[in-house]
Design an enzyme around this catalytic site. Structure first.
Site, PDB file in Angstrom:
ATOM      1  N   ASP A  72      -8.063  -5.113  -0.492  1.00  0.00           N
ATOM      2  CA  ASP A  72      -8.388  -5.863  -1.687  1.00  0.00           C
ATOM      3  C   ASP A  72      -8.264  -7.459  -1.408  1.00  0.00           C
ATOM      4  O   ASP A  72      -8.824  -8.263  -2.174  1.00  0.00           O
ATOM      5  CB  ASP A  72      -7.855  -5.405  -2.812  1.00  0.00           C
ATOM      6  CG  ASP A  72      -8.577  -4.105  -3.191  1.00  0.00           C
ATOM      7  OD1 ASP A  72      -7.654  -3.007  -3.619  1.00  0.00           O
ATOM      8  OD2 ASP A  72      -9.593  -3.738  -3.142  1.00  0.00           O
ATOM      9  N   HIS A  77       0.895  -1.213  -0.289  1.00  0.00           N
ATOM     10  CA  HIS A  77       0.074  -0.026   0.049  1.00  0.00           C
ATOM     11  C   HIS A  77       0.851   1.118  -0.112  1.00  0.00           C
ATOM     12  O   HIS A  77       2.020   1.168   0.539  1.00  0.00           O
ATOM     13  CB  HIS A  77      -0.802  -0.023   1.231  1.00  0.00           C
ATOM     14  CG  HIS A  77      -2.011   0.896   1.084  1.00  0.00           C
ATOM     15  ND1 HIS A  77      -2.014   2.276   1.325  1.00  0.00           N
ATOM     16  CD2 HIS A  77      -3.276   0.514   0.776  1.00  0.00           C
ATOM     17  CE1 HIS A  77      -3.142   2.958   1.087  1.00  0.00           C
ATOM     18  NE2 HIS A  77      -4.066   1.886   0.781  1.00  0.00           N
TER      19      HIS A  77
HETATM   20  C1  SDX Z   1      -6.127   0.254  -3.151  1.00  0.00           C
HETATM   21  O1  SDX Z   1      -4.502   4.517  -2.029  1.00  0.00           O
HETATM   22  C2  SDX Z   1      -5.321   4.098  -1.495  1.00  0.00           C
HETATM   23  O2  SDX Z   1      -5.686   4.464  -0.411  1.00  0.00           O
HETATM   24  C3  SDX Z   1      -5.949   2.894  -2.288  1.00  0.00           C
HETATM   25  C4  SDX Z   1      -6.838   2.123  -1.336  1.00  0.00           C
HETATM   26  C5  SDX Z   1      -8.114   2.922  -1.390  1.00  0.00           C
HETATM   27  O3  SDX Z   1      -8.854   2.460  -0.423  1.00  0.00           O
HETATM   28  O4  SDX Z   1      -8.446   3.622  -2.034  1.00  0.00           O
HETATM   29  O5  SDX Z   1      -6.184   1.587  -0.154  1.00  0.00           O
HETATM   30  C6  SDX Z   1      -7.325   1.058  -2.255  1.00  0.00           C
HETATM   31  O6  SDX Z   1      -6.028   0.633  -4.027  1.00  0.00           O
HETATM   32  C7  SDX Z   1      -5.481  -0.804  -2.231  1.00  0.00           C
HETATM   33  C8  SDX Z   1      -4.040  -1.076  -3.175  1.00  0.00           C
HETATM   34  C9  SDX Z   1      -4.480  -2.306  -4.128  1.00  0.00           C
HETATM   35  N1  SDX Z   1      -3.342  -2.542  -5.031  1.00  0.00           N
HETATM   36  C10 SDX Z   1      -2.799  -3.663  -5.103  1.00  0.00           C
HETATM   37  O7  SDX Z   1      -3.007  -4.554  -4.204  1.00  0.00           O
HETATM   38  C11 SDX Z   1      -1.753  -4.046  -6.163  1.00  0.00           C
HETATM   39  C12 SDX Z   1      -0.440  -4.707  -5.632  1.00  0.00           C
HETATM   40  N2  SDX Z   1       0.078  -3.593  -4.833  1.00  0.00           N
HETATM   41  C13 SDX Z   1       1.225  -2.920  -5.368  1.00  0.00           C
HETATM   42  O8  SDX Z   1       1.236  -2.728  -6.936  1.00  0.00           O
HETATM   43  C14 SDX Z   1       1.628  -1.818  -4.753  1.00  0.00           C
HETATM   44  O9  SDX Z   1       1.875  -2.181  -3.373  1.00  0.00           O
HETATM   45  C15 SDX Z   1       0.748  -0.496  -4.716  1.00  0.00           C
HETATM   46  C16 SDX Z   1       0.287  -0.047  -6.042  1.00  0.00           C
HETATM   47  C17 SDX Z   1      -0.440  -0.522  -3.884  1.00  0.00           C
HETATM   48  C18 SDX Z   1       1.618   0.632  -3.876  1.00  0.00           C
HETATM   49  O10 SDX Z   1       2.753   1.032  -4.581  1.00  0.00           O
HETATM   50  P1  SDX Z   1       3.871   1.852  -4.411  1.00  0.00           P
HETATM   51  O11 SDX Z   1       3.363   2.784  -3.104  1.00  0.00           O
HETATM   52  O12 SDX Z   1       4.081   3.033  -5.647  1.00  0.00           O
HETATM   53  O13 SDX Z   1       5.081   1.281  -3.845  1.00  0.00           O
HETATM   54  P2  SDX Z   1       6.245   0.802  -4.956  1.00  0.00           P
HETATM   55  O14 SDX Z   1       5.126   0.168  -6.137  1.00  0.00           O
HETATM   56  O15 SDX Z   1       7.137   1.760  -5.157  1.00  0.00           O
HETATM   57  O16 SDX Z   1       6.675  -0.609  -4.151  1.00  0.00           O
HETATM   58  C19 SDX Z   1       8.019  -0.398  -3.211  1.00  0.00           C
HETATM   59  C20 SDX Z   1       8.658  -1.874  -3.222  1.00  0.00           C
HETATM   60  C21 SDX Z   1       9.059  -1.981  -4.557  1.00  0.00           C
HETATM   61  O17 SDX Z   1      10.087  -3.057  -4.567  1.00  0.00           O
HETATM   62  P3  SDX Z   1      11.747  -2.247  -4.692  1.00  0.00           P
HETATM   63  O18 SDX Z   1      11.530  -1.455  -5.850  1.00  0.00           O
HETATM   64  O19 SDX Z   1      11.907  -1.367  -3.206  1.00  0.00           O
HETATM   65  O20 SDX Z   1      12.493  -3.463  -4.623  1.00  0.00           O
HETATM   66  O21 SDX Z   1       7.966  -2.747  -2.868  1.00  0.00           O
HETATM   67  C22 SDX Z   1       7.447  -3.757  -3.833  1.00  0.00           C
HETATM   68  C23 SDX Z   1       7.915  -2.846  -5.076  1.00  0.00           C
HETATM   69  O22 SDX Z   1       8.448  -3.771  -5.985  1.00  0.00           O
HETATM   70  N3  SDX Z   1       5.957  -3.938  -3.902  1.00  0.00           N
HETATM   71  C24 SDX Z   1       5.780  -5.124  -4.122  1.00  0.00           C
HETATM   72  C25 SDX Z   1       4.371  -5.078  -3.922  1.00  0.00           C
HETATM   73  N4  SDX Z   1       3.973  -4.011  -3.769  1.00  0.00           N
HETATM   74  C26 SDX Z   1       4.998  -3.184  -3.600  1.00  0.00           C
HETATM   75  N5  SDX Z   1       6.424  -6.447  -4.300  1.00  0.00           N
HETATM   76  C27 SDX Z   1       5.697  -7.570  -4.863  1.00  0.00           C
HETATM   77  N6  SDX Z   1       4.118  -7.274  -4.637  1.00  0.00           N
HETATM   78  C28 SDX Z   1       3.615  -6.423  -4.256  1.00  0.00           C
HETATM   79  N7  SDX Z   1       2.389  -6.503  -4.238  1.00  0.00           N
END
Ligand code: SDX
Length: 453
Positions: free
Chosen positions: A389, A332
């Site tokens: 989710d 998140h």
């Molecule tokens: C919602 O914003 C809100 O409030 C949204 C929400 C709401 O109520 O409106 O809460 C609803 O959208 C919840 C999120 C649902 N999405 C997912 O579940 C999709 C999977 N999650 C990711 O794609 C990710 O965690 C995000 C999109 C939710 C957040 O992405 P960020 O904040 O841009 O973080 P990032 O992509 O920069 O990740 C930081 C690190 C990275 O690794 P490094 O580059 O540091 O090595 O964490 C890793 C990412 O690769 N990472 C994951 C991951 N999520 C982050 N690695 C594997 N699996 C994941 N799910």
């Protein structure tokens, strides 16, 4: 020393402490040194002690802007609607803890709270409920163009079109300078029609005729009857099912400046009407990185099940930078601790499936995945926890919804929050949203005729 003297001394100490601390807070500044010139920027402190450097005059004073792709460090507004503390896993609507509202409140009461800022009195809530019920019927002519959607078209595409189309069927709500009463009518119109529109979409996916709202049913009962009525009445009115829907809708109702709420605010900031702004928010929510994740989670869990249920294999894929696979429902932007909603939904999933006697193998896979991820260094280092989710789709599926409807259900819950954000932006007379950029393209080039290229 007389009692009066002591009392006045205490008062004076209290008074000066109050003034001093407020003065400190008000006068707290951030200094930026640019080309030998020091700028003093004021610091704003929120009611939950969050702090922000006010850069609203930075470009005028220095010619510089800030850059922050994804707005990870940038506040777009001041808001009194929802507070969340990502480090502590706290979520509150208008100061009320989500856990308490999920246990004691109703969805329309929470909707009123988010939009108007206070828990309504009995009379106000009854009027809000009845005004909404009076708007649940949708203009029959909307069914003509709705009939044109291919039956397999994605429900989120249909939803954004239908909500946008409300501006065509209810033009009286388009006036950007609506007064309070006109705005109220537009709000209850949209909240009333949303469950009916959602039920149309579900019925279309099944090739079934639509079911109309009934005046003797409540908001959620009506919705469930329009979705499942004439199919399995006993299940839709089962207390456990209705309560699960109540909790899910409340938990999804708002989440401060997430991607879709920010979309609603920026579209609304151009004086676009409520329907157009909400339709834009629906499209933003559709993305699998945002609300679309609840559908993606179930598809992911199904894939893992088909592939033998090896959670370690999929954790490895999630950690592999060369593998596009992500653990959907995990991570998140703000929560670096458990998403408080995920905890409540996980508990509800156990209760609903047990009550309904549903055995869903993907629930066990989800729990196995969560357990493995929470003890894995990669996830621990990045503070990746289950989000809202991760478990919600398991409940929606147990209630009889197909996966493509899950994000539509997220939108049904999120509607009051989007409306509240849109209303607050207008009430505060915020300027049209128009971010700056740092240009990195070509500088000066002469035009070259086609034959000479
Ligand atoms: C919602 O914003 C809100 O409030 C949204 C929400 C709401 O109520 O409106 O809460 C609803 O959208 C919840 C999120 C649902 N999405 C997912 O579940 C999709 C999977 N999650 C990711 O794609 C990710 O965690 C995000 C999109 C939710 C957040 O992405 P960020 O904040 O841009 O973080 P990032 O992509 O920069 O990740 C930081 C690190 C990275 O690794 P490094 O580059 O540091 O090595 O964490 C890793 C990412 O690769 N990472 C994951 C991951 N999520 C982050 N690695 C594997 N699996 C994941 N799910």
């Amino acid at each position: 020393m007389s009692f009066k003297l002591v009392l006045s001394l205490v008062f004076l100490i209290e008074f000066y402490t109050f003034v001093y601390t407020r003065k400190l807070i008000m006068s707290e500044t951030a200094s930026i040194n640019l080309n030998g010139k020091t700028l003093e920027l004021s610091v704003i402190t929120g009611t939950e002690n969050e702090k922000a450097i006010d850069i609203s005059k930075l470009r005028d004073q220095s010619g510089y802007i800030t850059l922050d792709p994804g707005f990870k460090n940038t506040g777009a507004t001041k808001s009194a609607i929802t507070f969340l503390d990502g480090e502590k896993g706290i979520l509150k609507y208008r100061g009320y803890k989500i856990e308490e509202l999920a246990e004691k409140s109703t969805f329309l009461e929470v909707a009123y709270l988010l939009i108007y800022g206070e828990l309504p009195s009995k009379q106000v809530l009854e009027k809000f409920r009845s005004d909404i019920k009076g708007q649940m019927m949708v203009h029959e002519d909307m069914k003509n163009f709705f009939a044109g959607f291919p039956s397999k078209s994605h429900p989120m595409g249909q939803l954004s079109c239908l909500v946008g189309a409300l501006s065509a069927f209810y033009p009286e709500s388009l006036n950007p300078n609506q007064n309070e009463e006109e705005e109220y009518q537009t709000i209850v119109n949209l909240i009333g029609k949303m469950p009916t529109i959602v039920s149309w979409i579900q019925k279309k996916s099944l090739g079934h005729p639509v079911v109309y709202p009934k005046k003797d049913l409540g908001y959620i009962d009506n919705f469930m009857n329009m979705i499942f009525g004439e199919v399995n009445c006993d299940k839709i009115f089962d207390d456990a099912v209705l309560d699960a829907m109540r909790v899910l809708l409340i938990l999804h109702a708002d989440h401060e400046q997430n991607c879709s709420a920010s979309t609603v605010r920026i579209v609304g900031s151009s004086n676009a009407n409520l329907y157009a702004s909400i339709s834009a928010g629906i499209n933003a929510l559709w993305g699998p990185l945002h609300g679309g994740a609840n559908q993606a989670v179930i598809e992911m869990l199904e894939d893992i099940k088909k592939d033998g249920g090896d959670v370690e294999k999929y954790l490895a894929k999630a950690k592999d930078k060369n593998d596009p696979f992500r653990l959907m429902g995990f991570g998140h932007r703000v929560y670096k601790n458990f998403d408080p909603r995920a905890k409540i939904i996980k508990k509800a999933a156990d209760e609903v499936l047990e009550k309904l006697g549903v055995q869903d193998p993907v629930l066990d896979i989800a729990k196995g995945l969560e357990q493995a991820a929470l003890s894995d260094q990669y996830f621990i280092d990045r503070k990746l926890y289950p989000n809202v989710d991760f478990y919600s789709g398991i409940i929606y599926r147990a209630l009889g919804f197909n996966a493509e409807m899950f994000t539509v259900l997220f939108a049904l819950g999120r509607l009051p929050g989007w409306i509240a954000q849109w209303k607050e932006m207008r009430d505060n007379k915020e300027p049209i949203g128009r971010p700056r950029q740092v240009y990195t393209g070509e500088v000066d080039r002469e035009y070259v005729d086609l034959e000479n290229r």
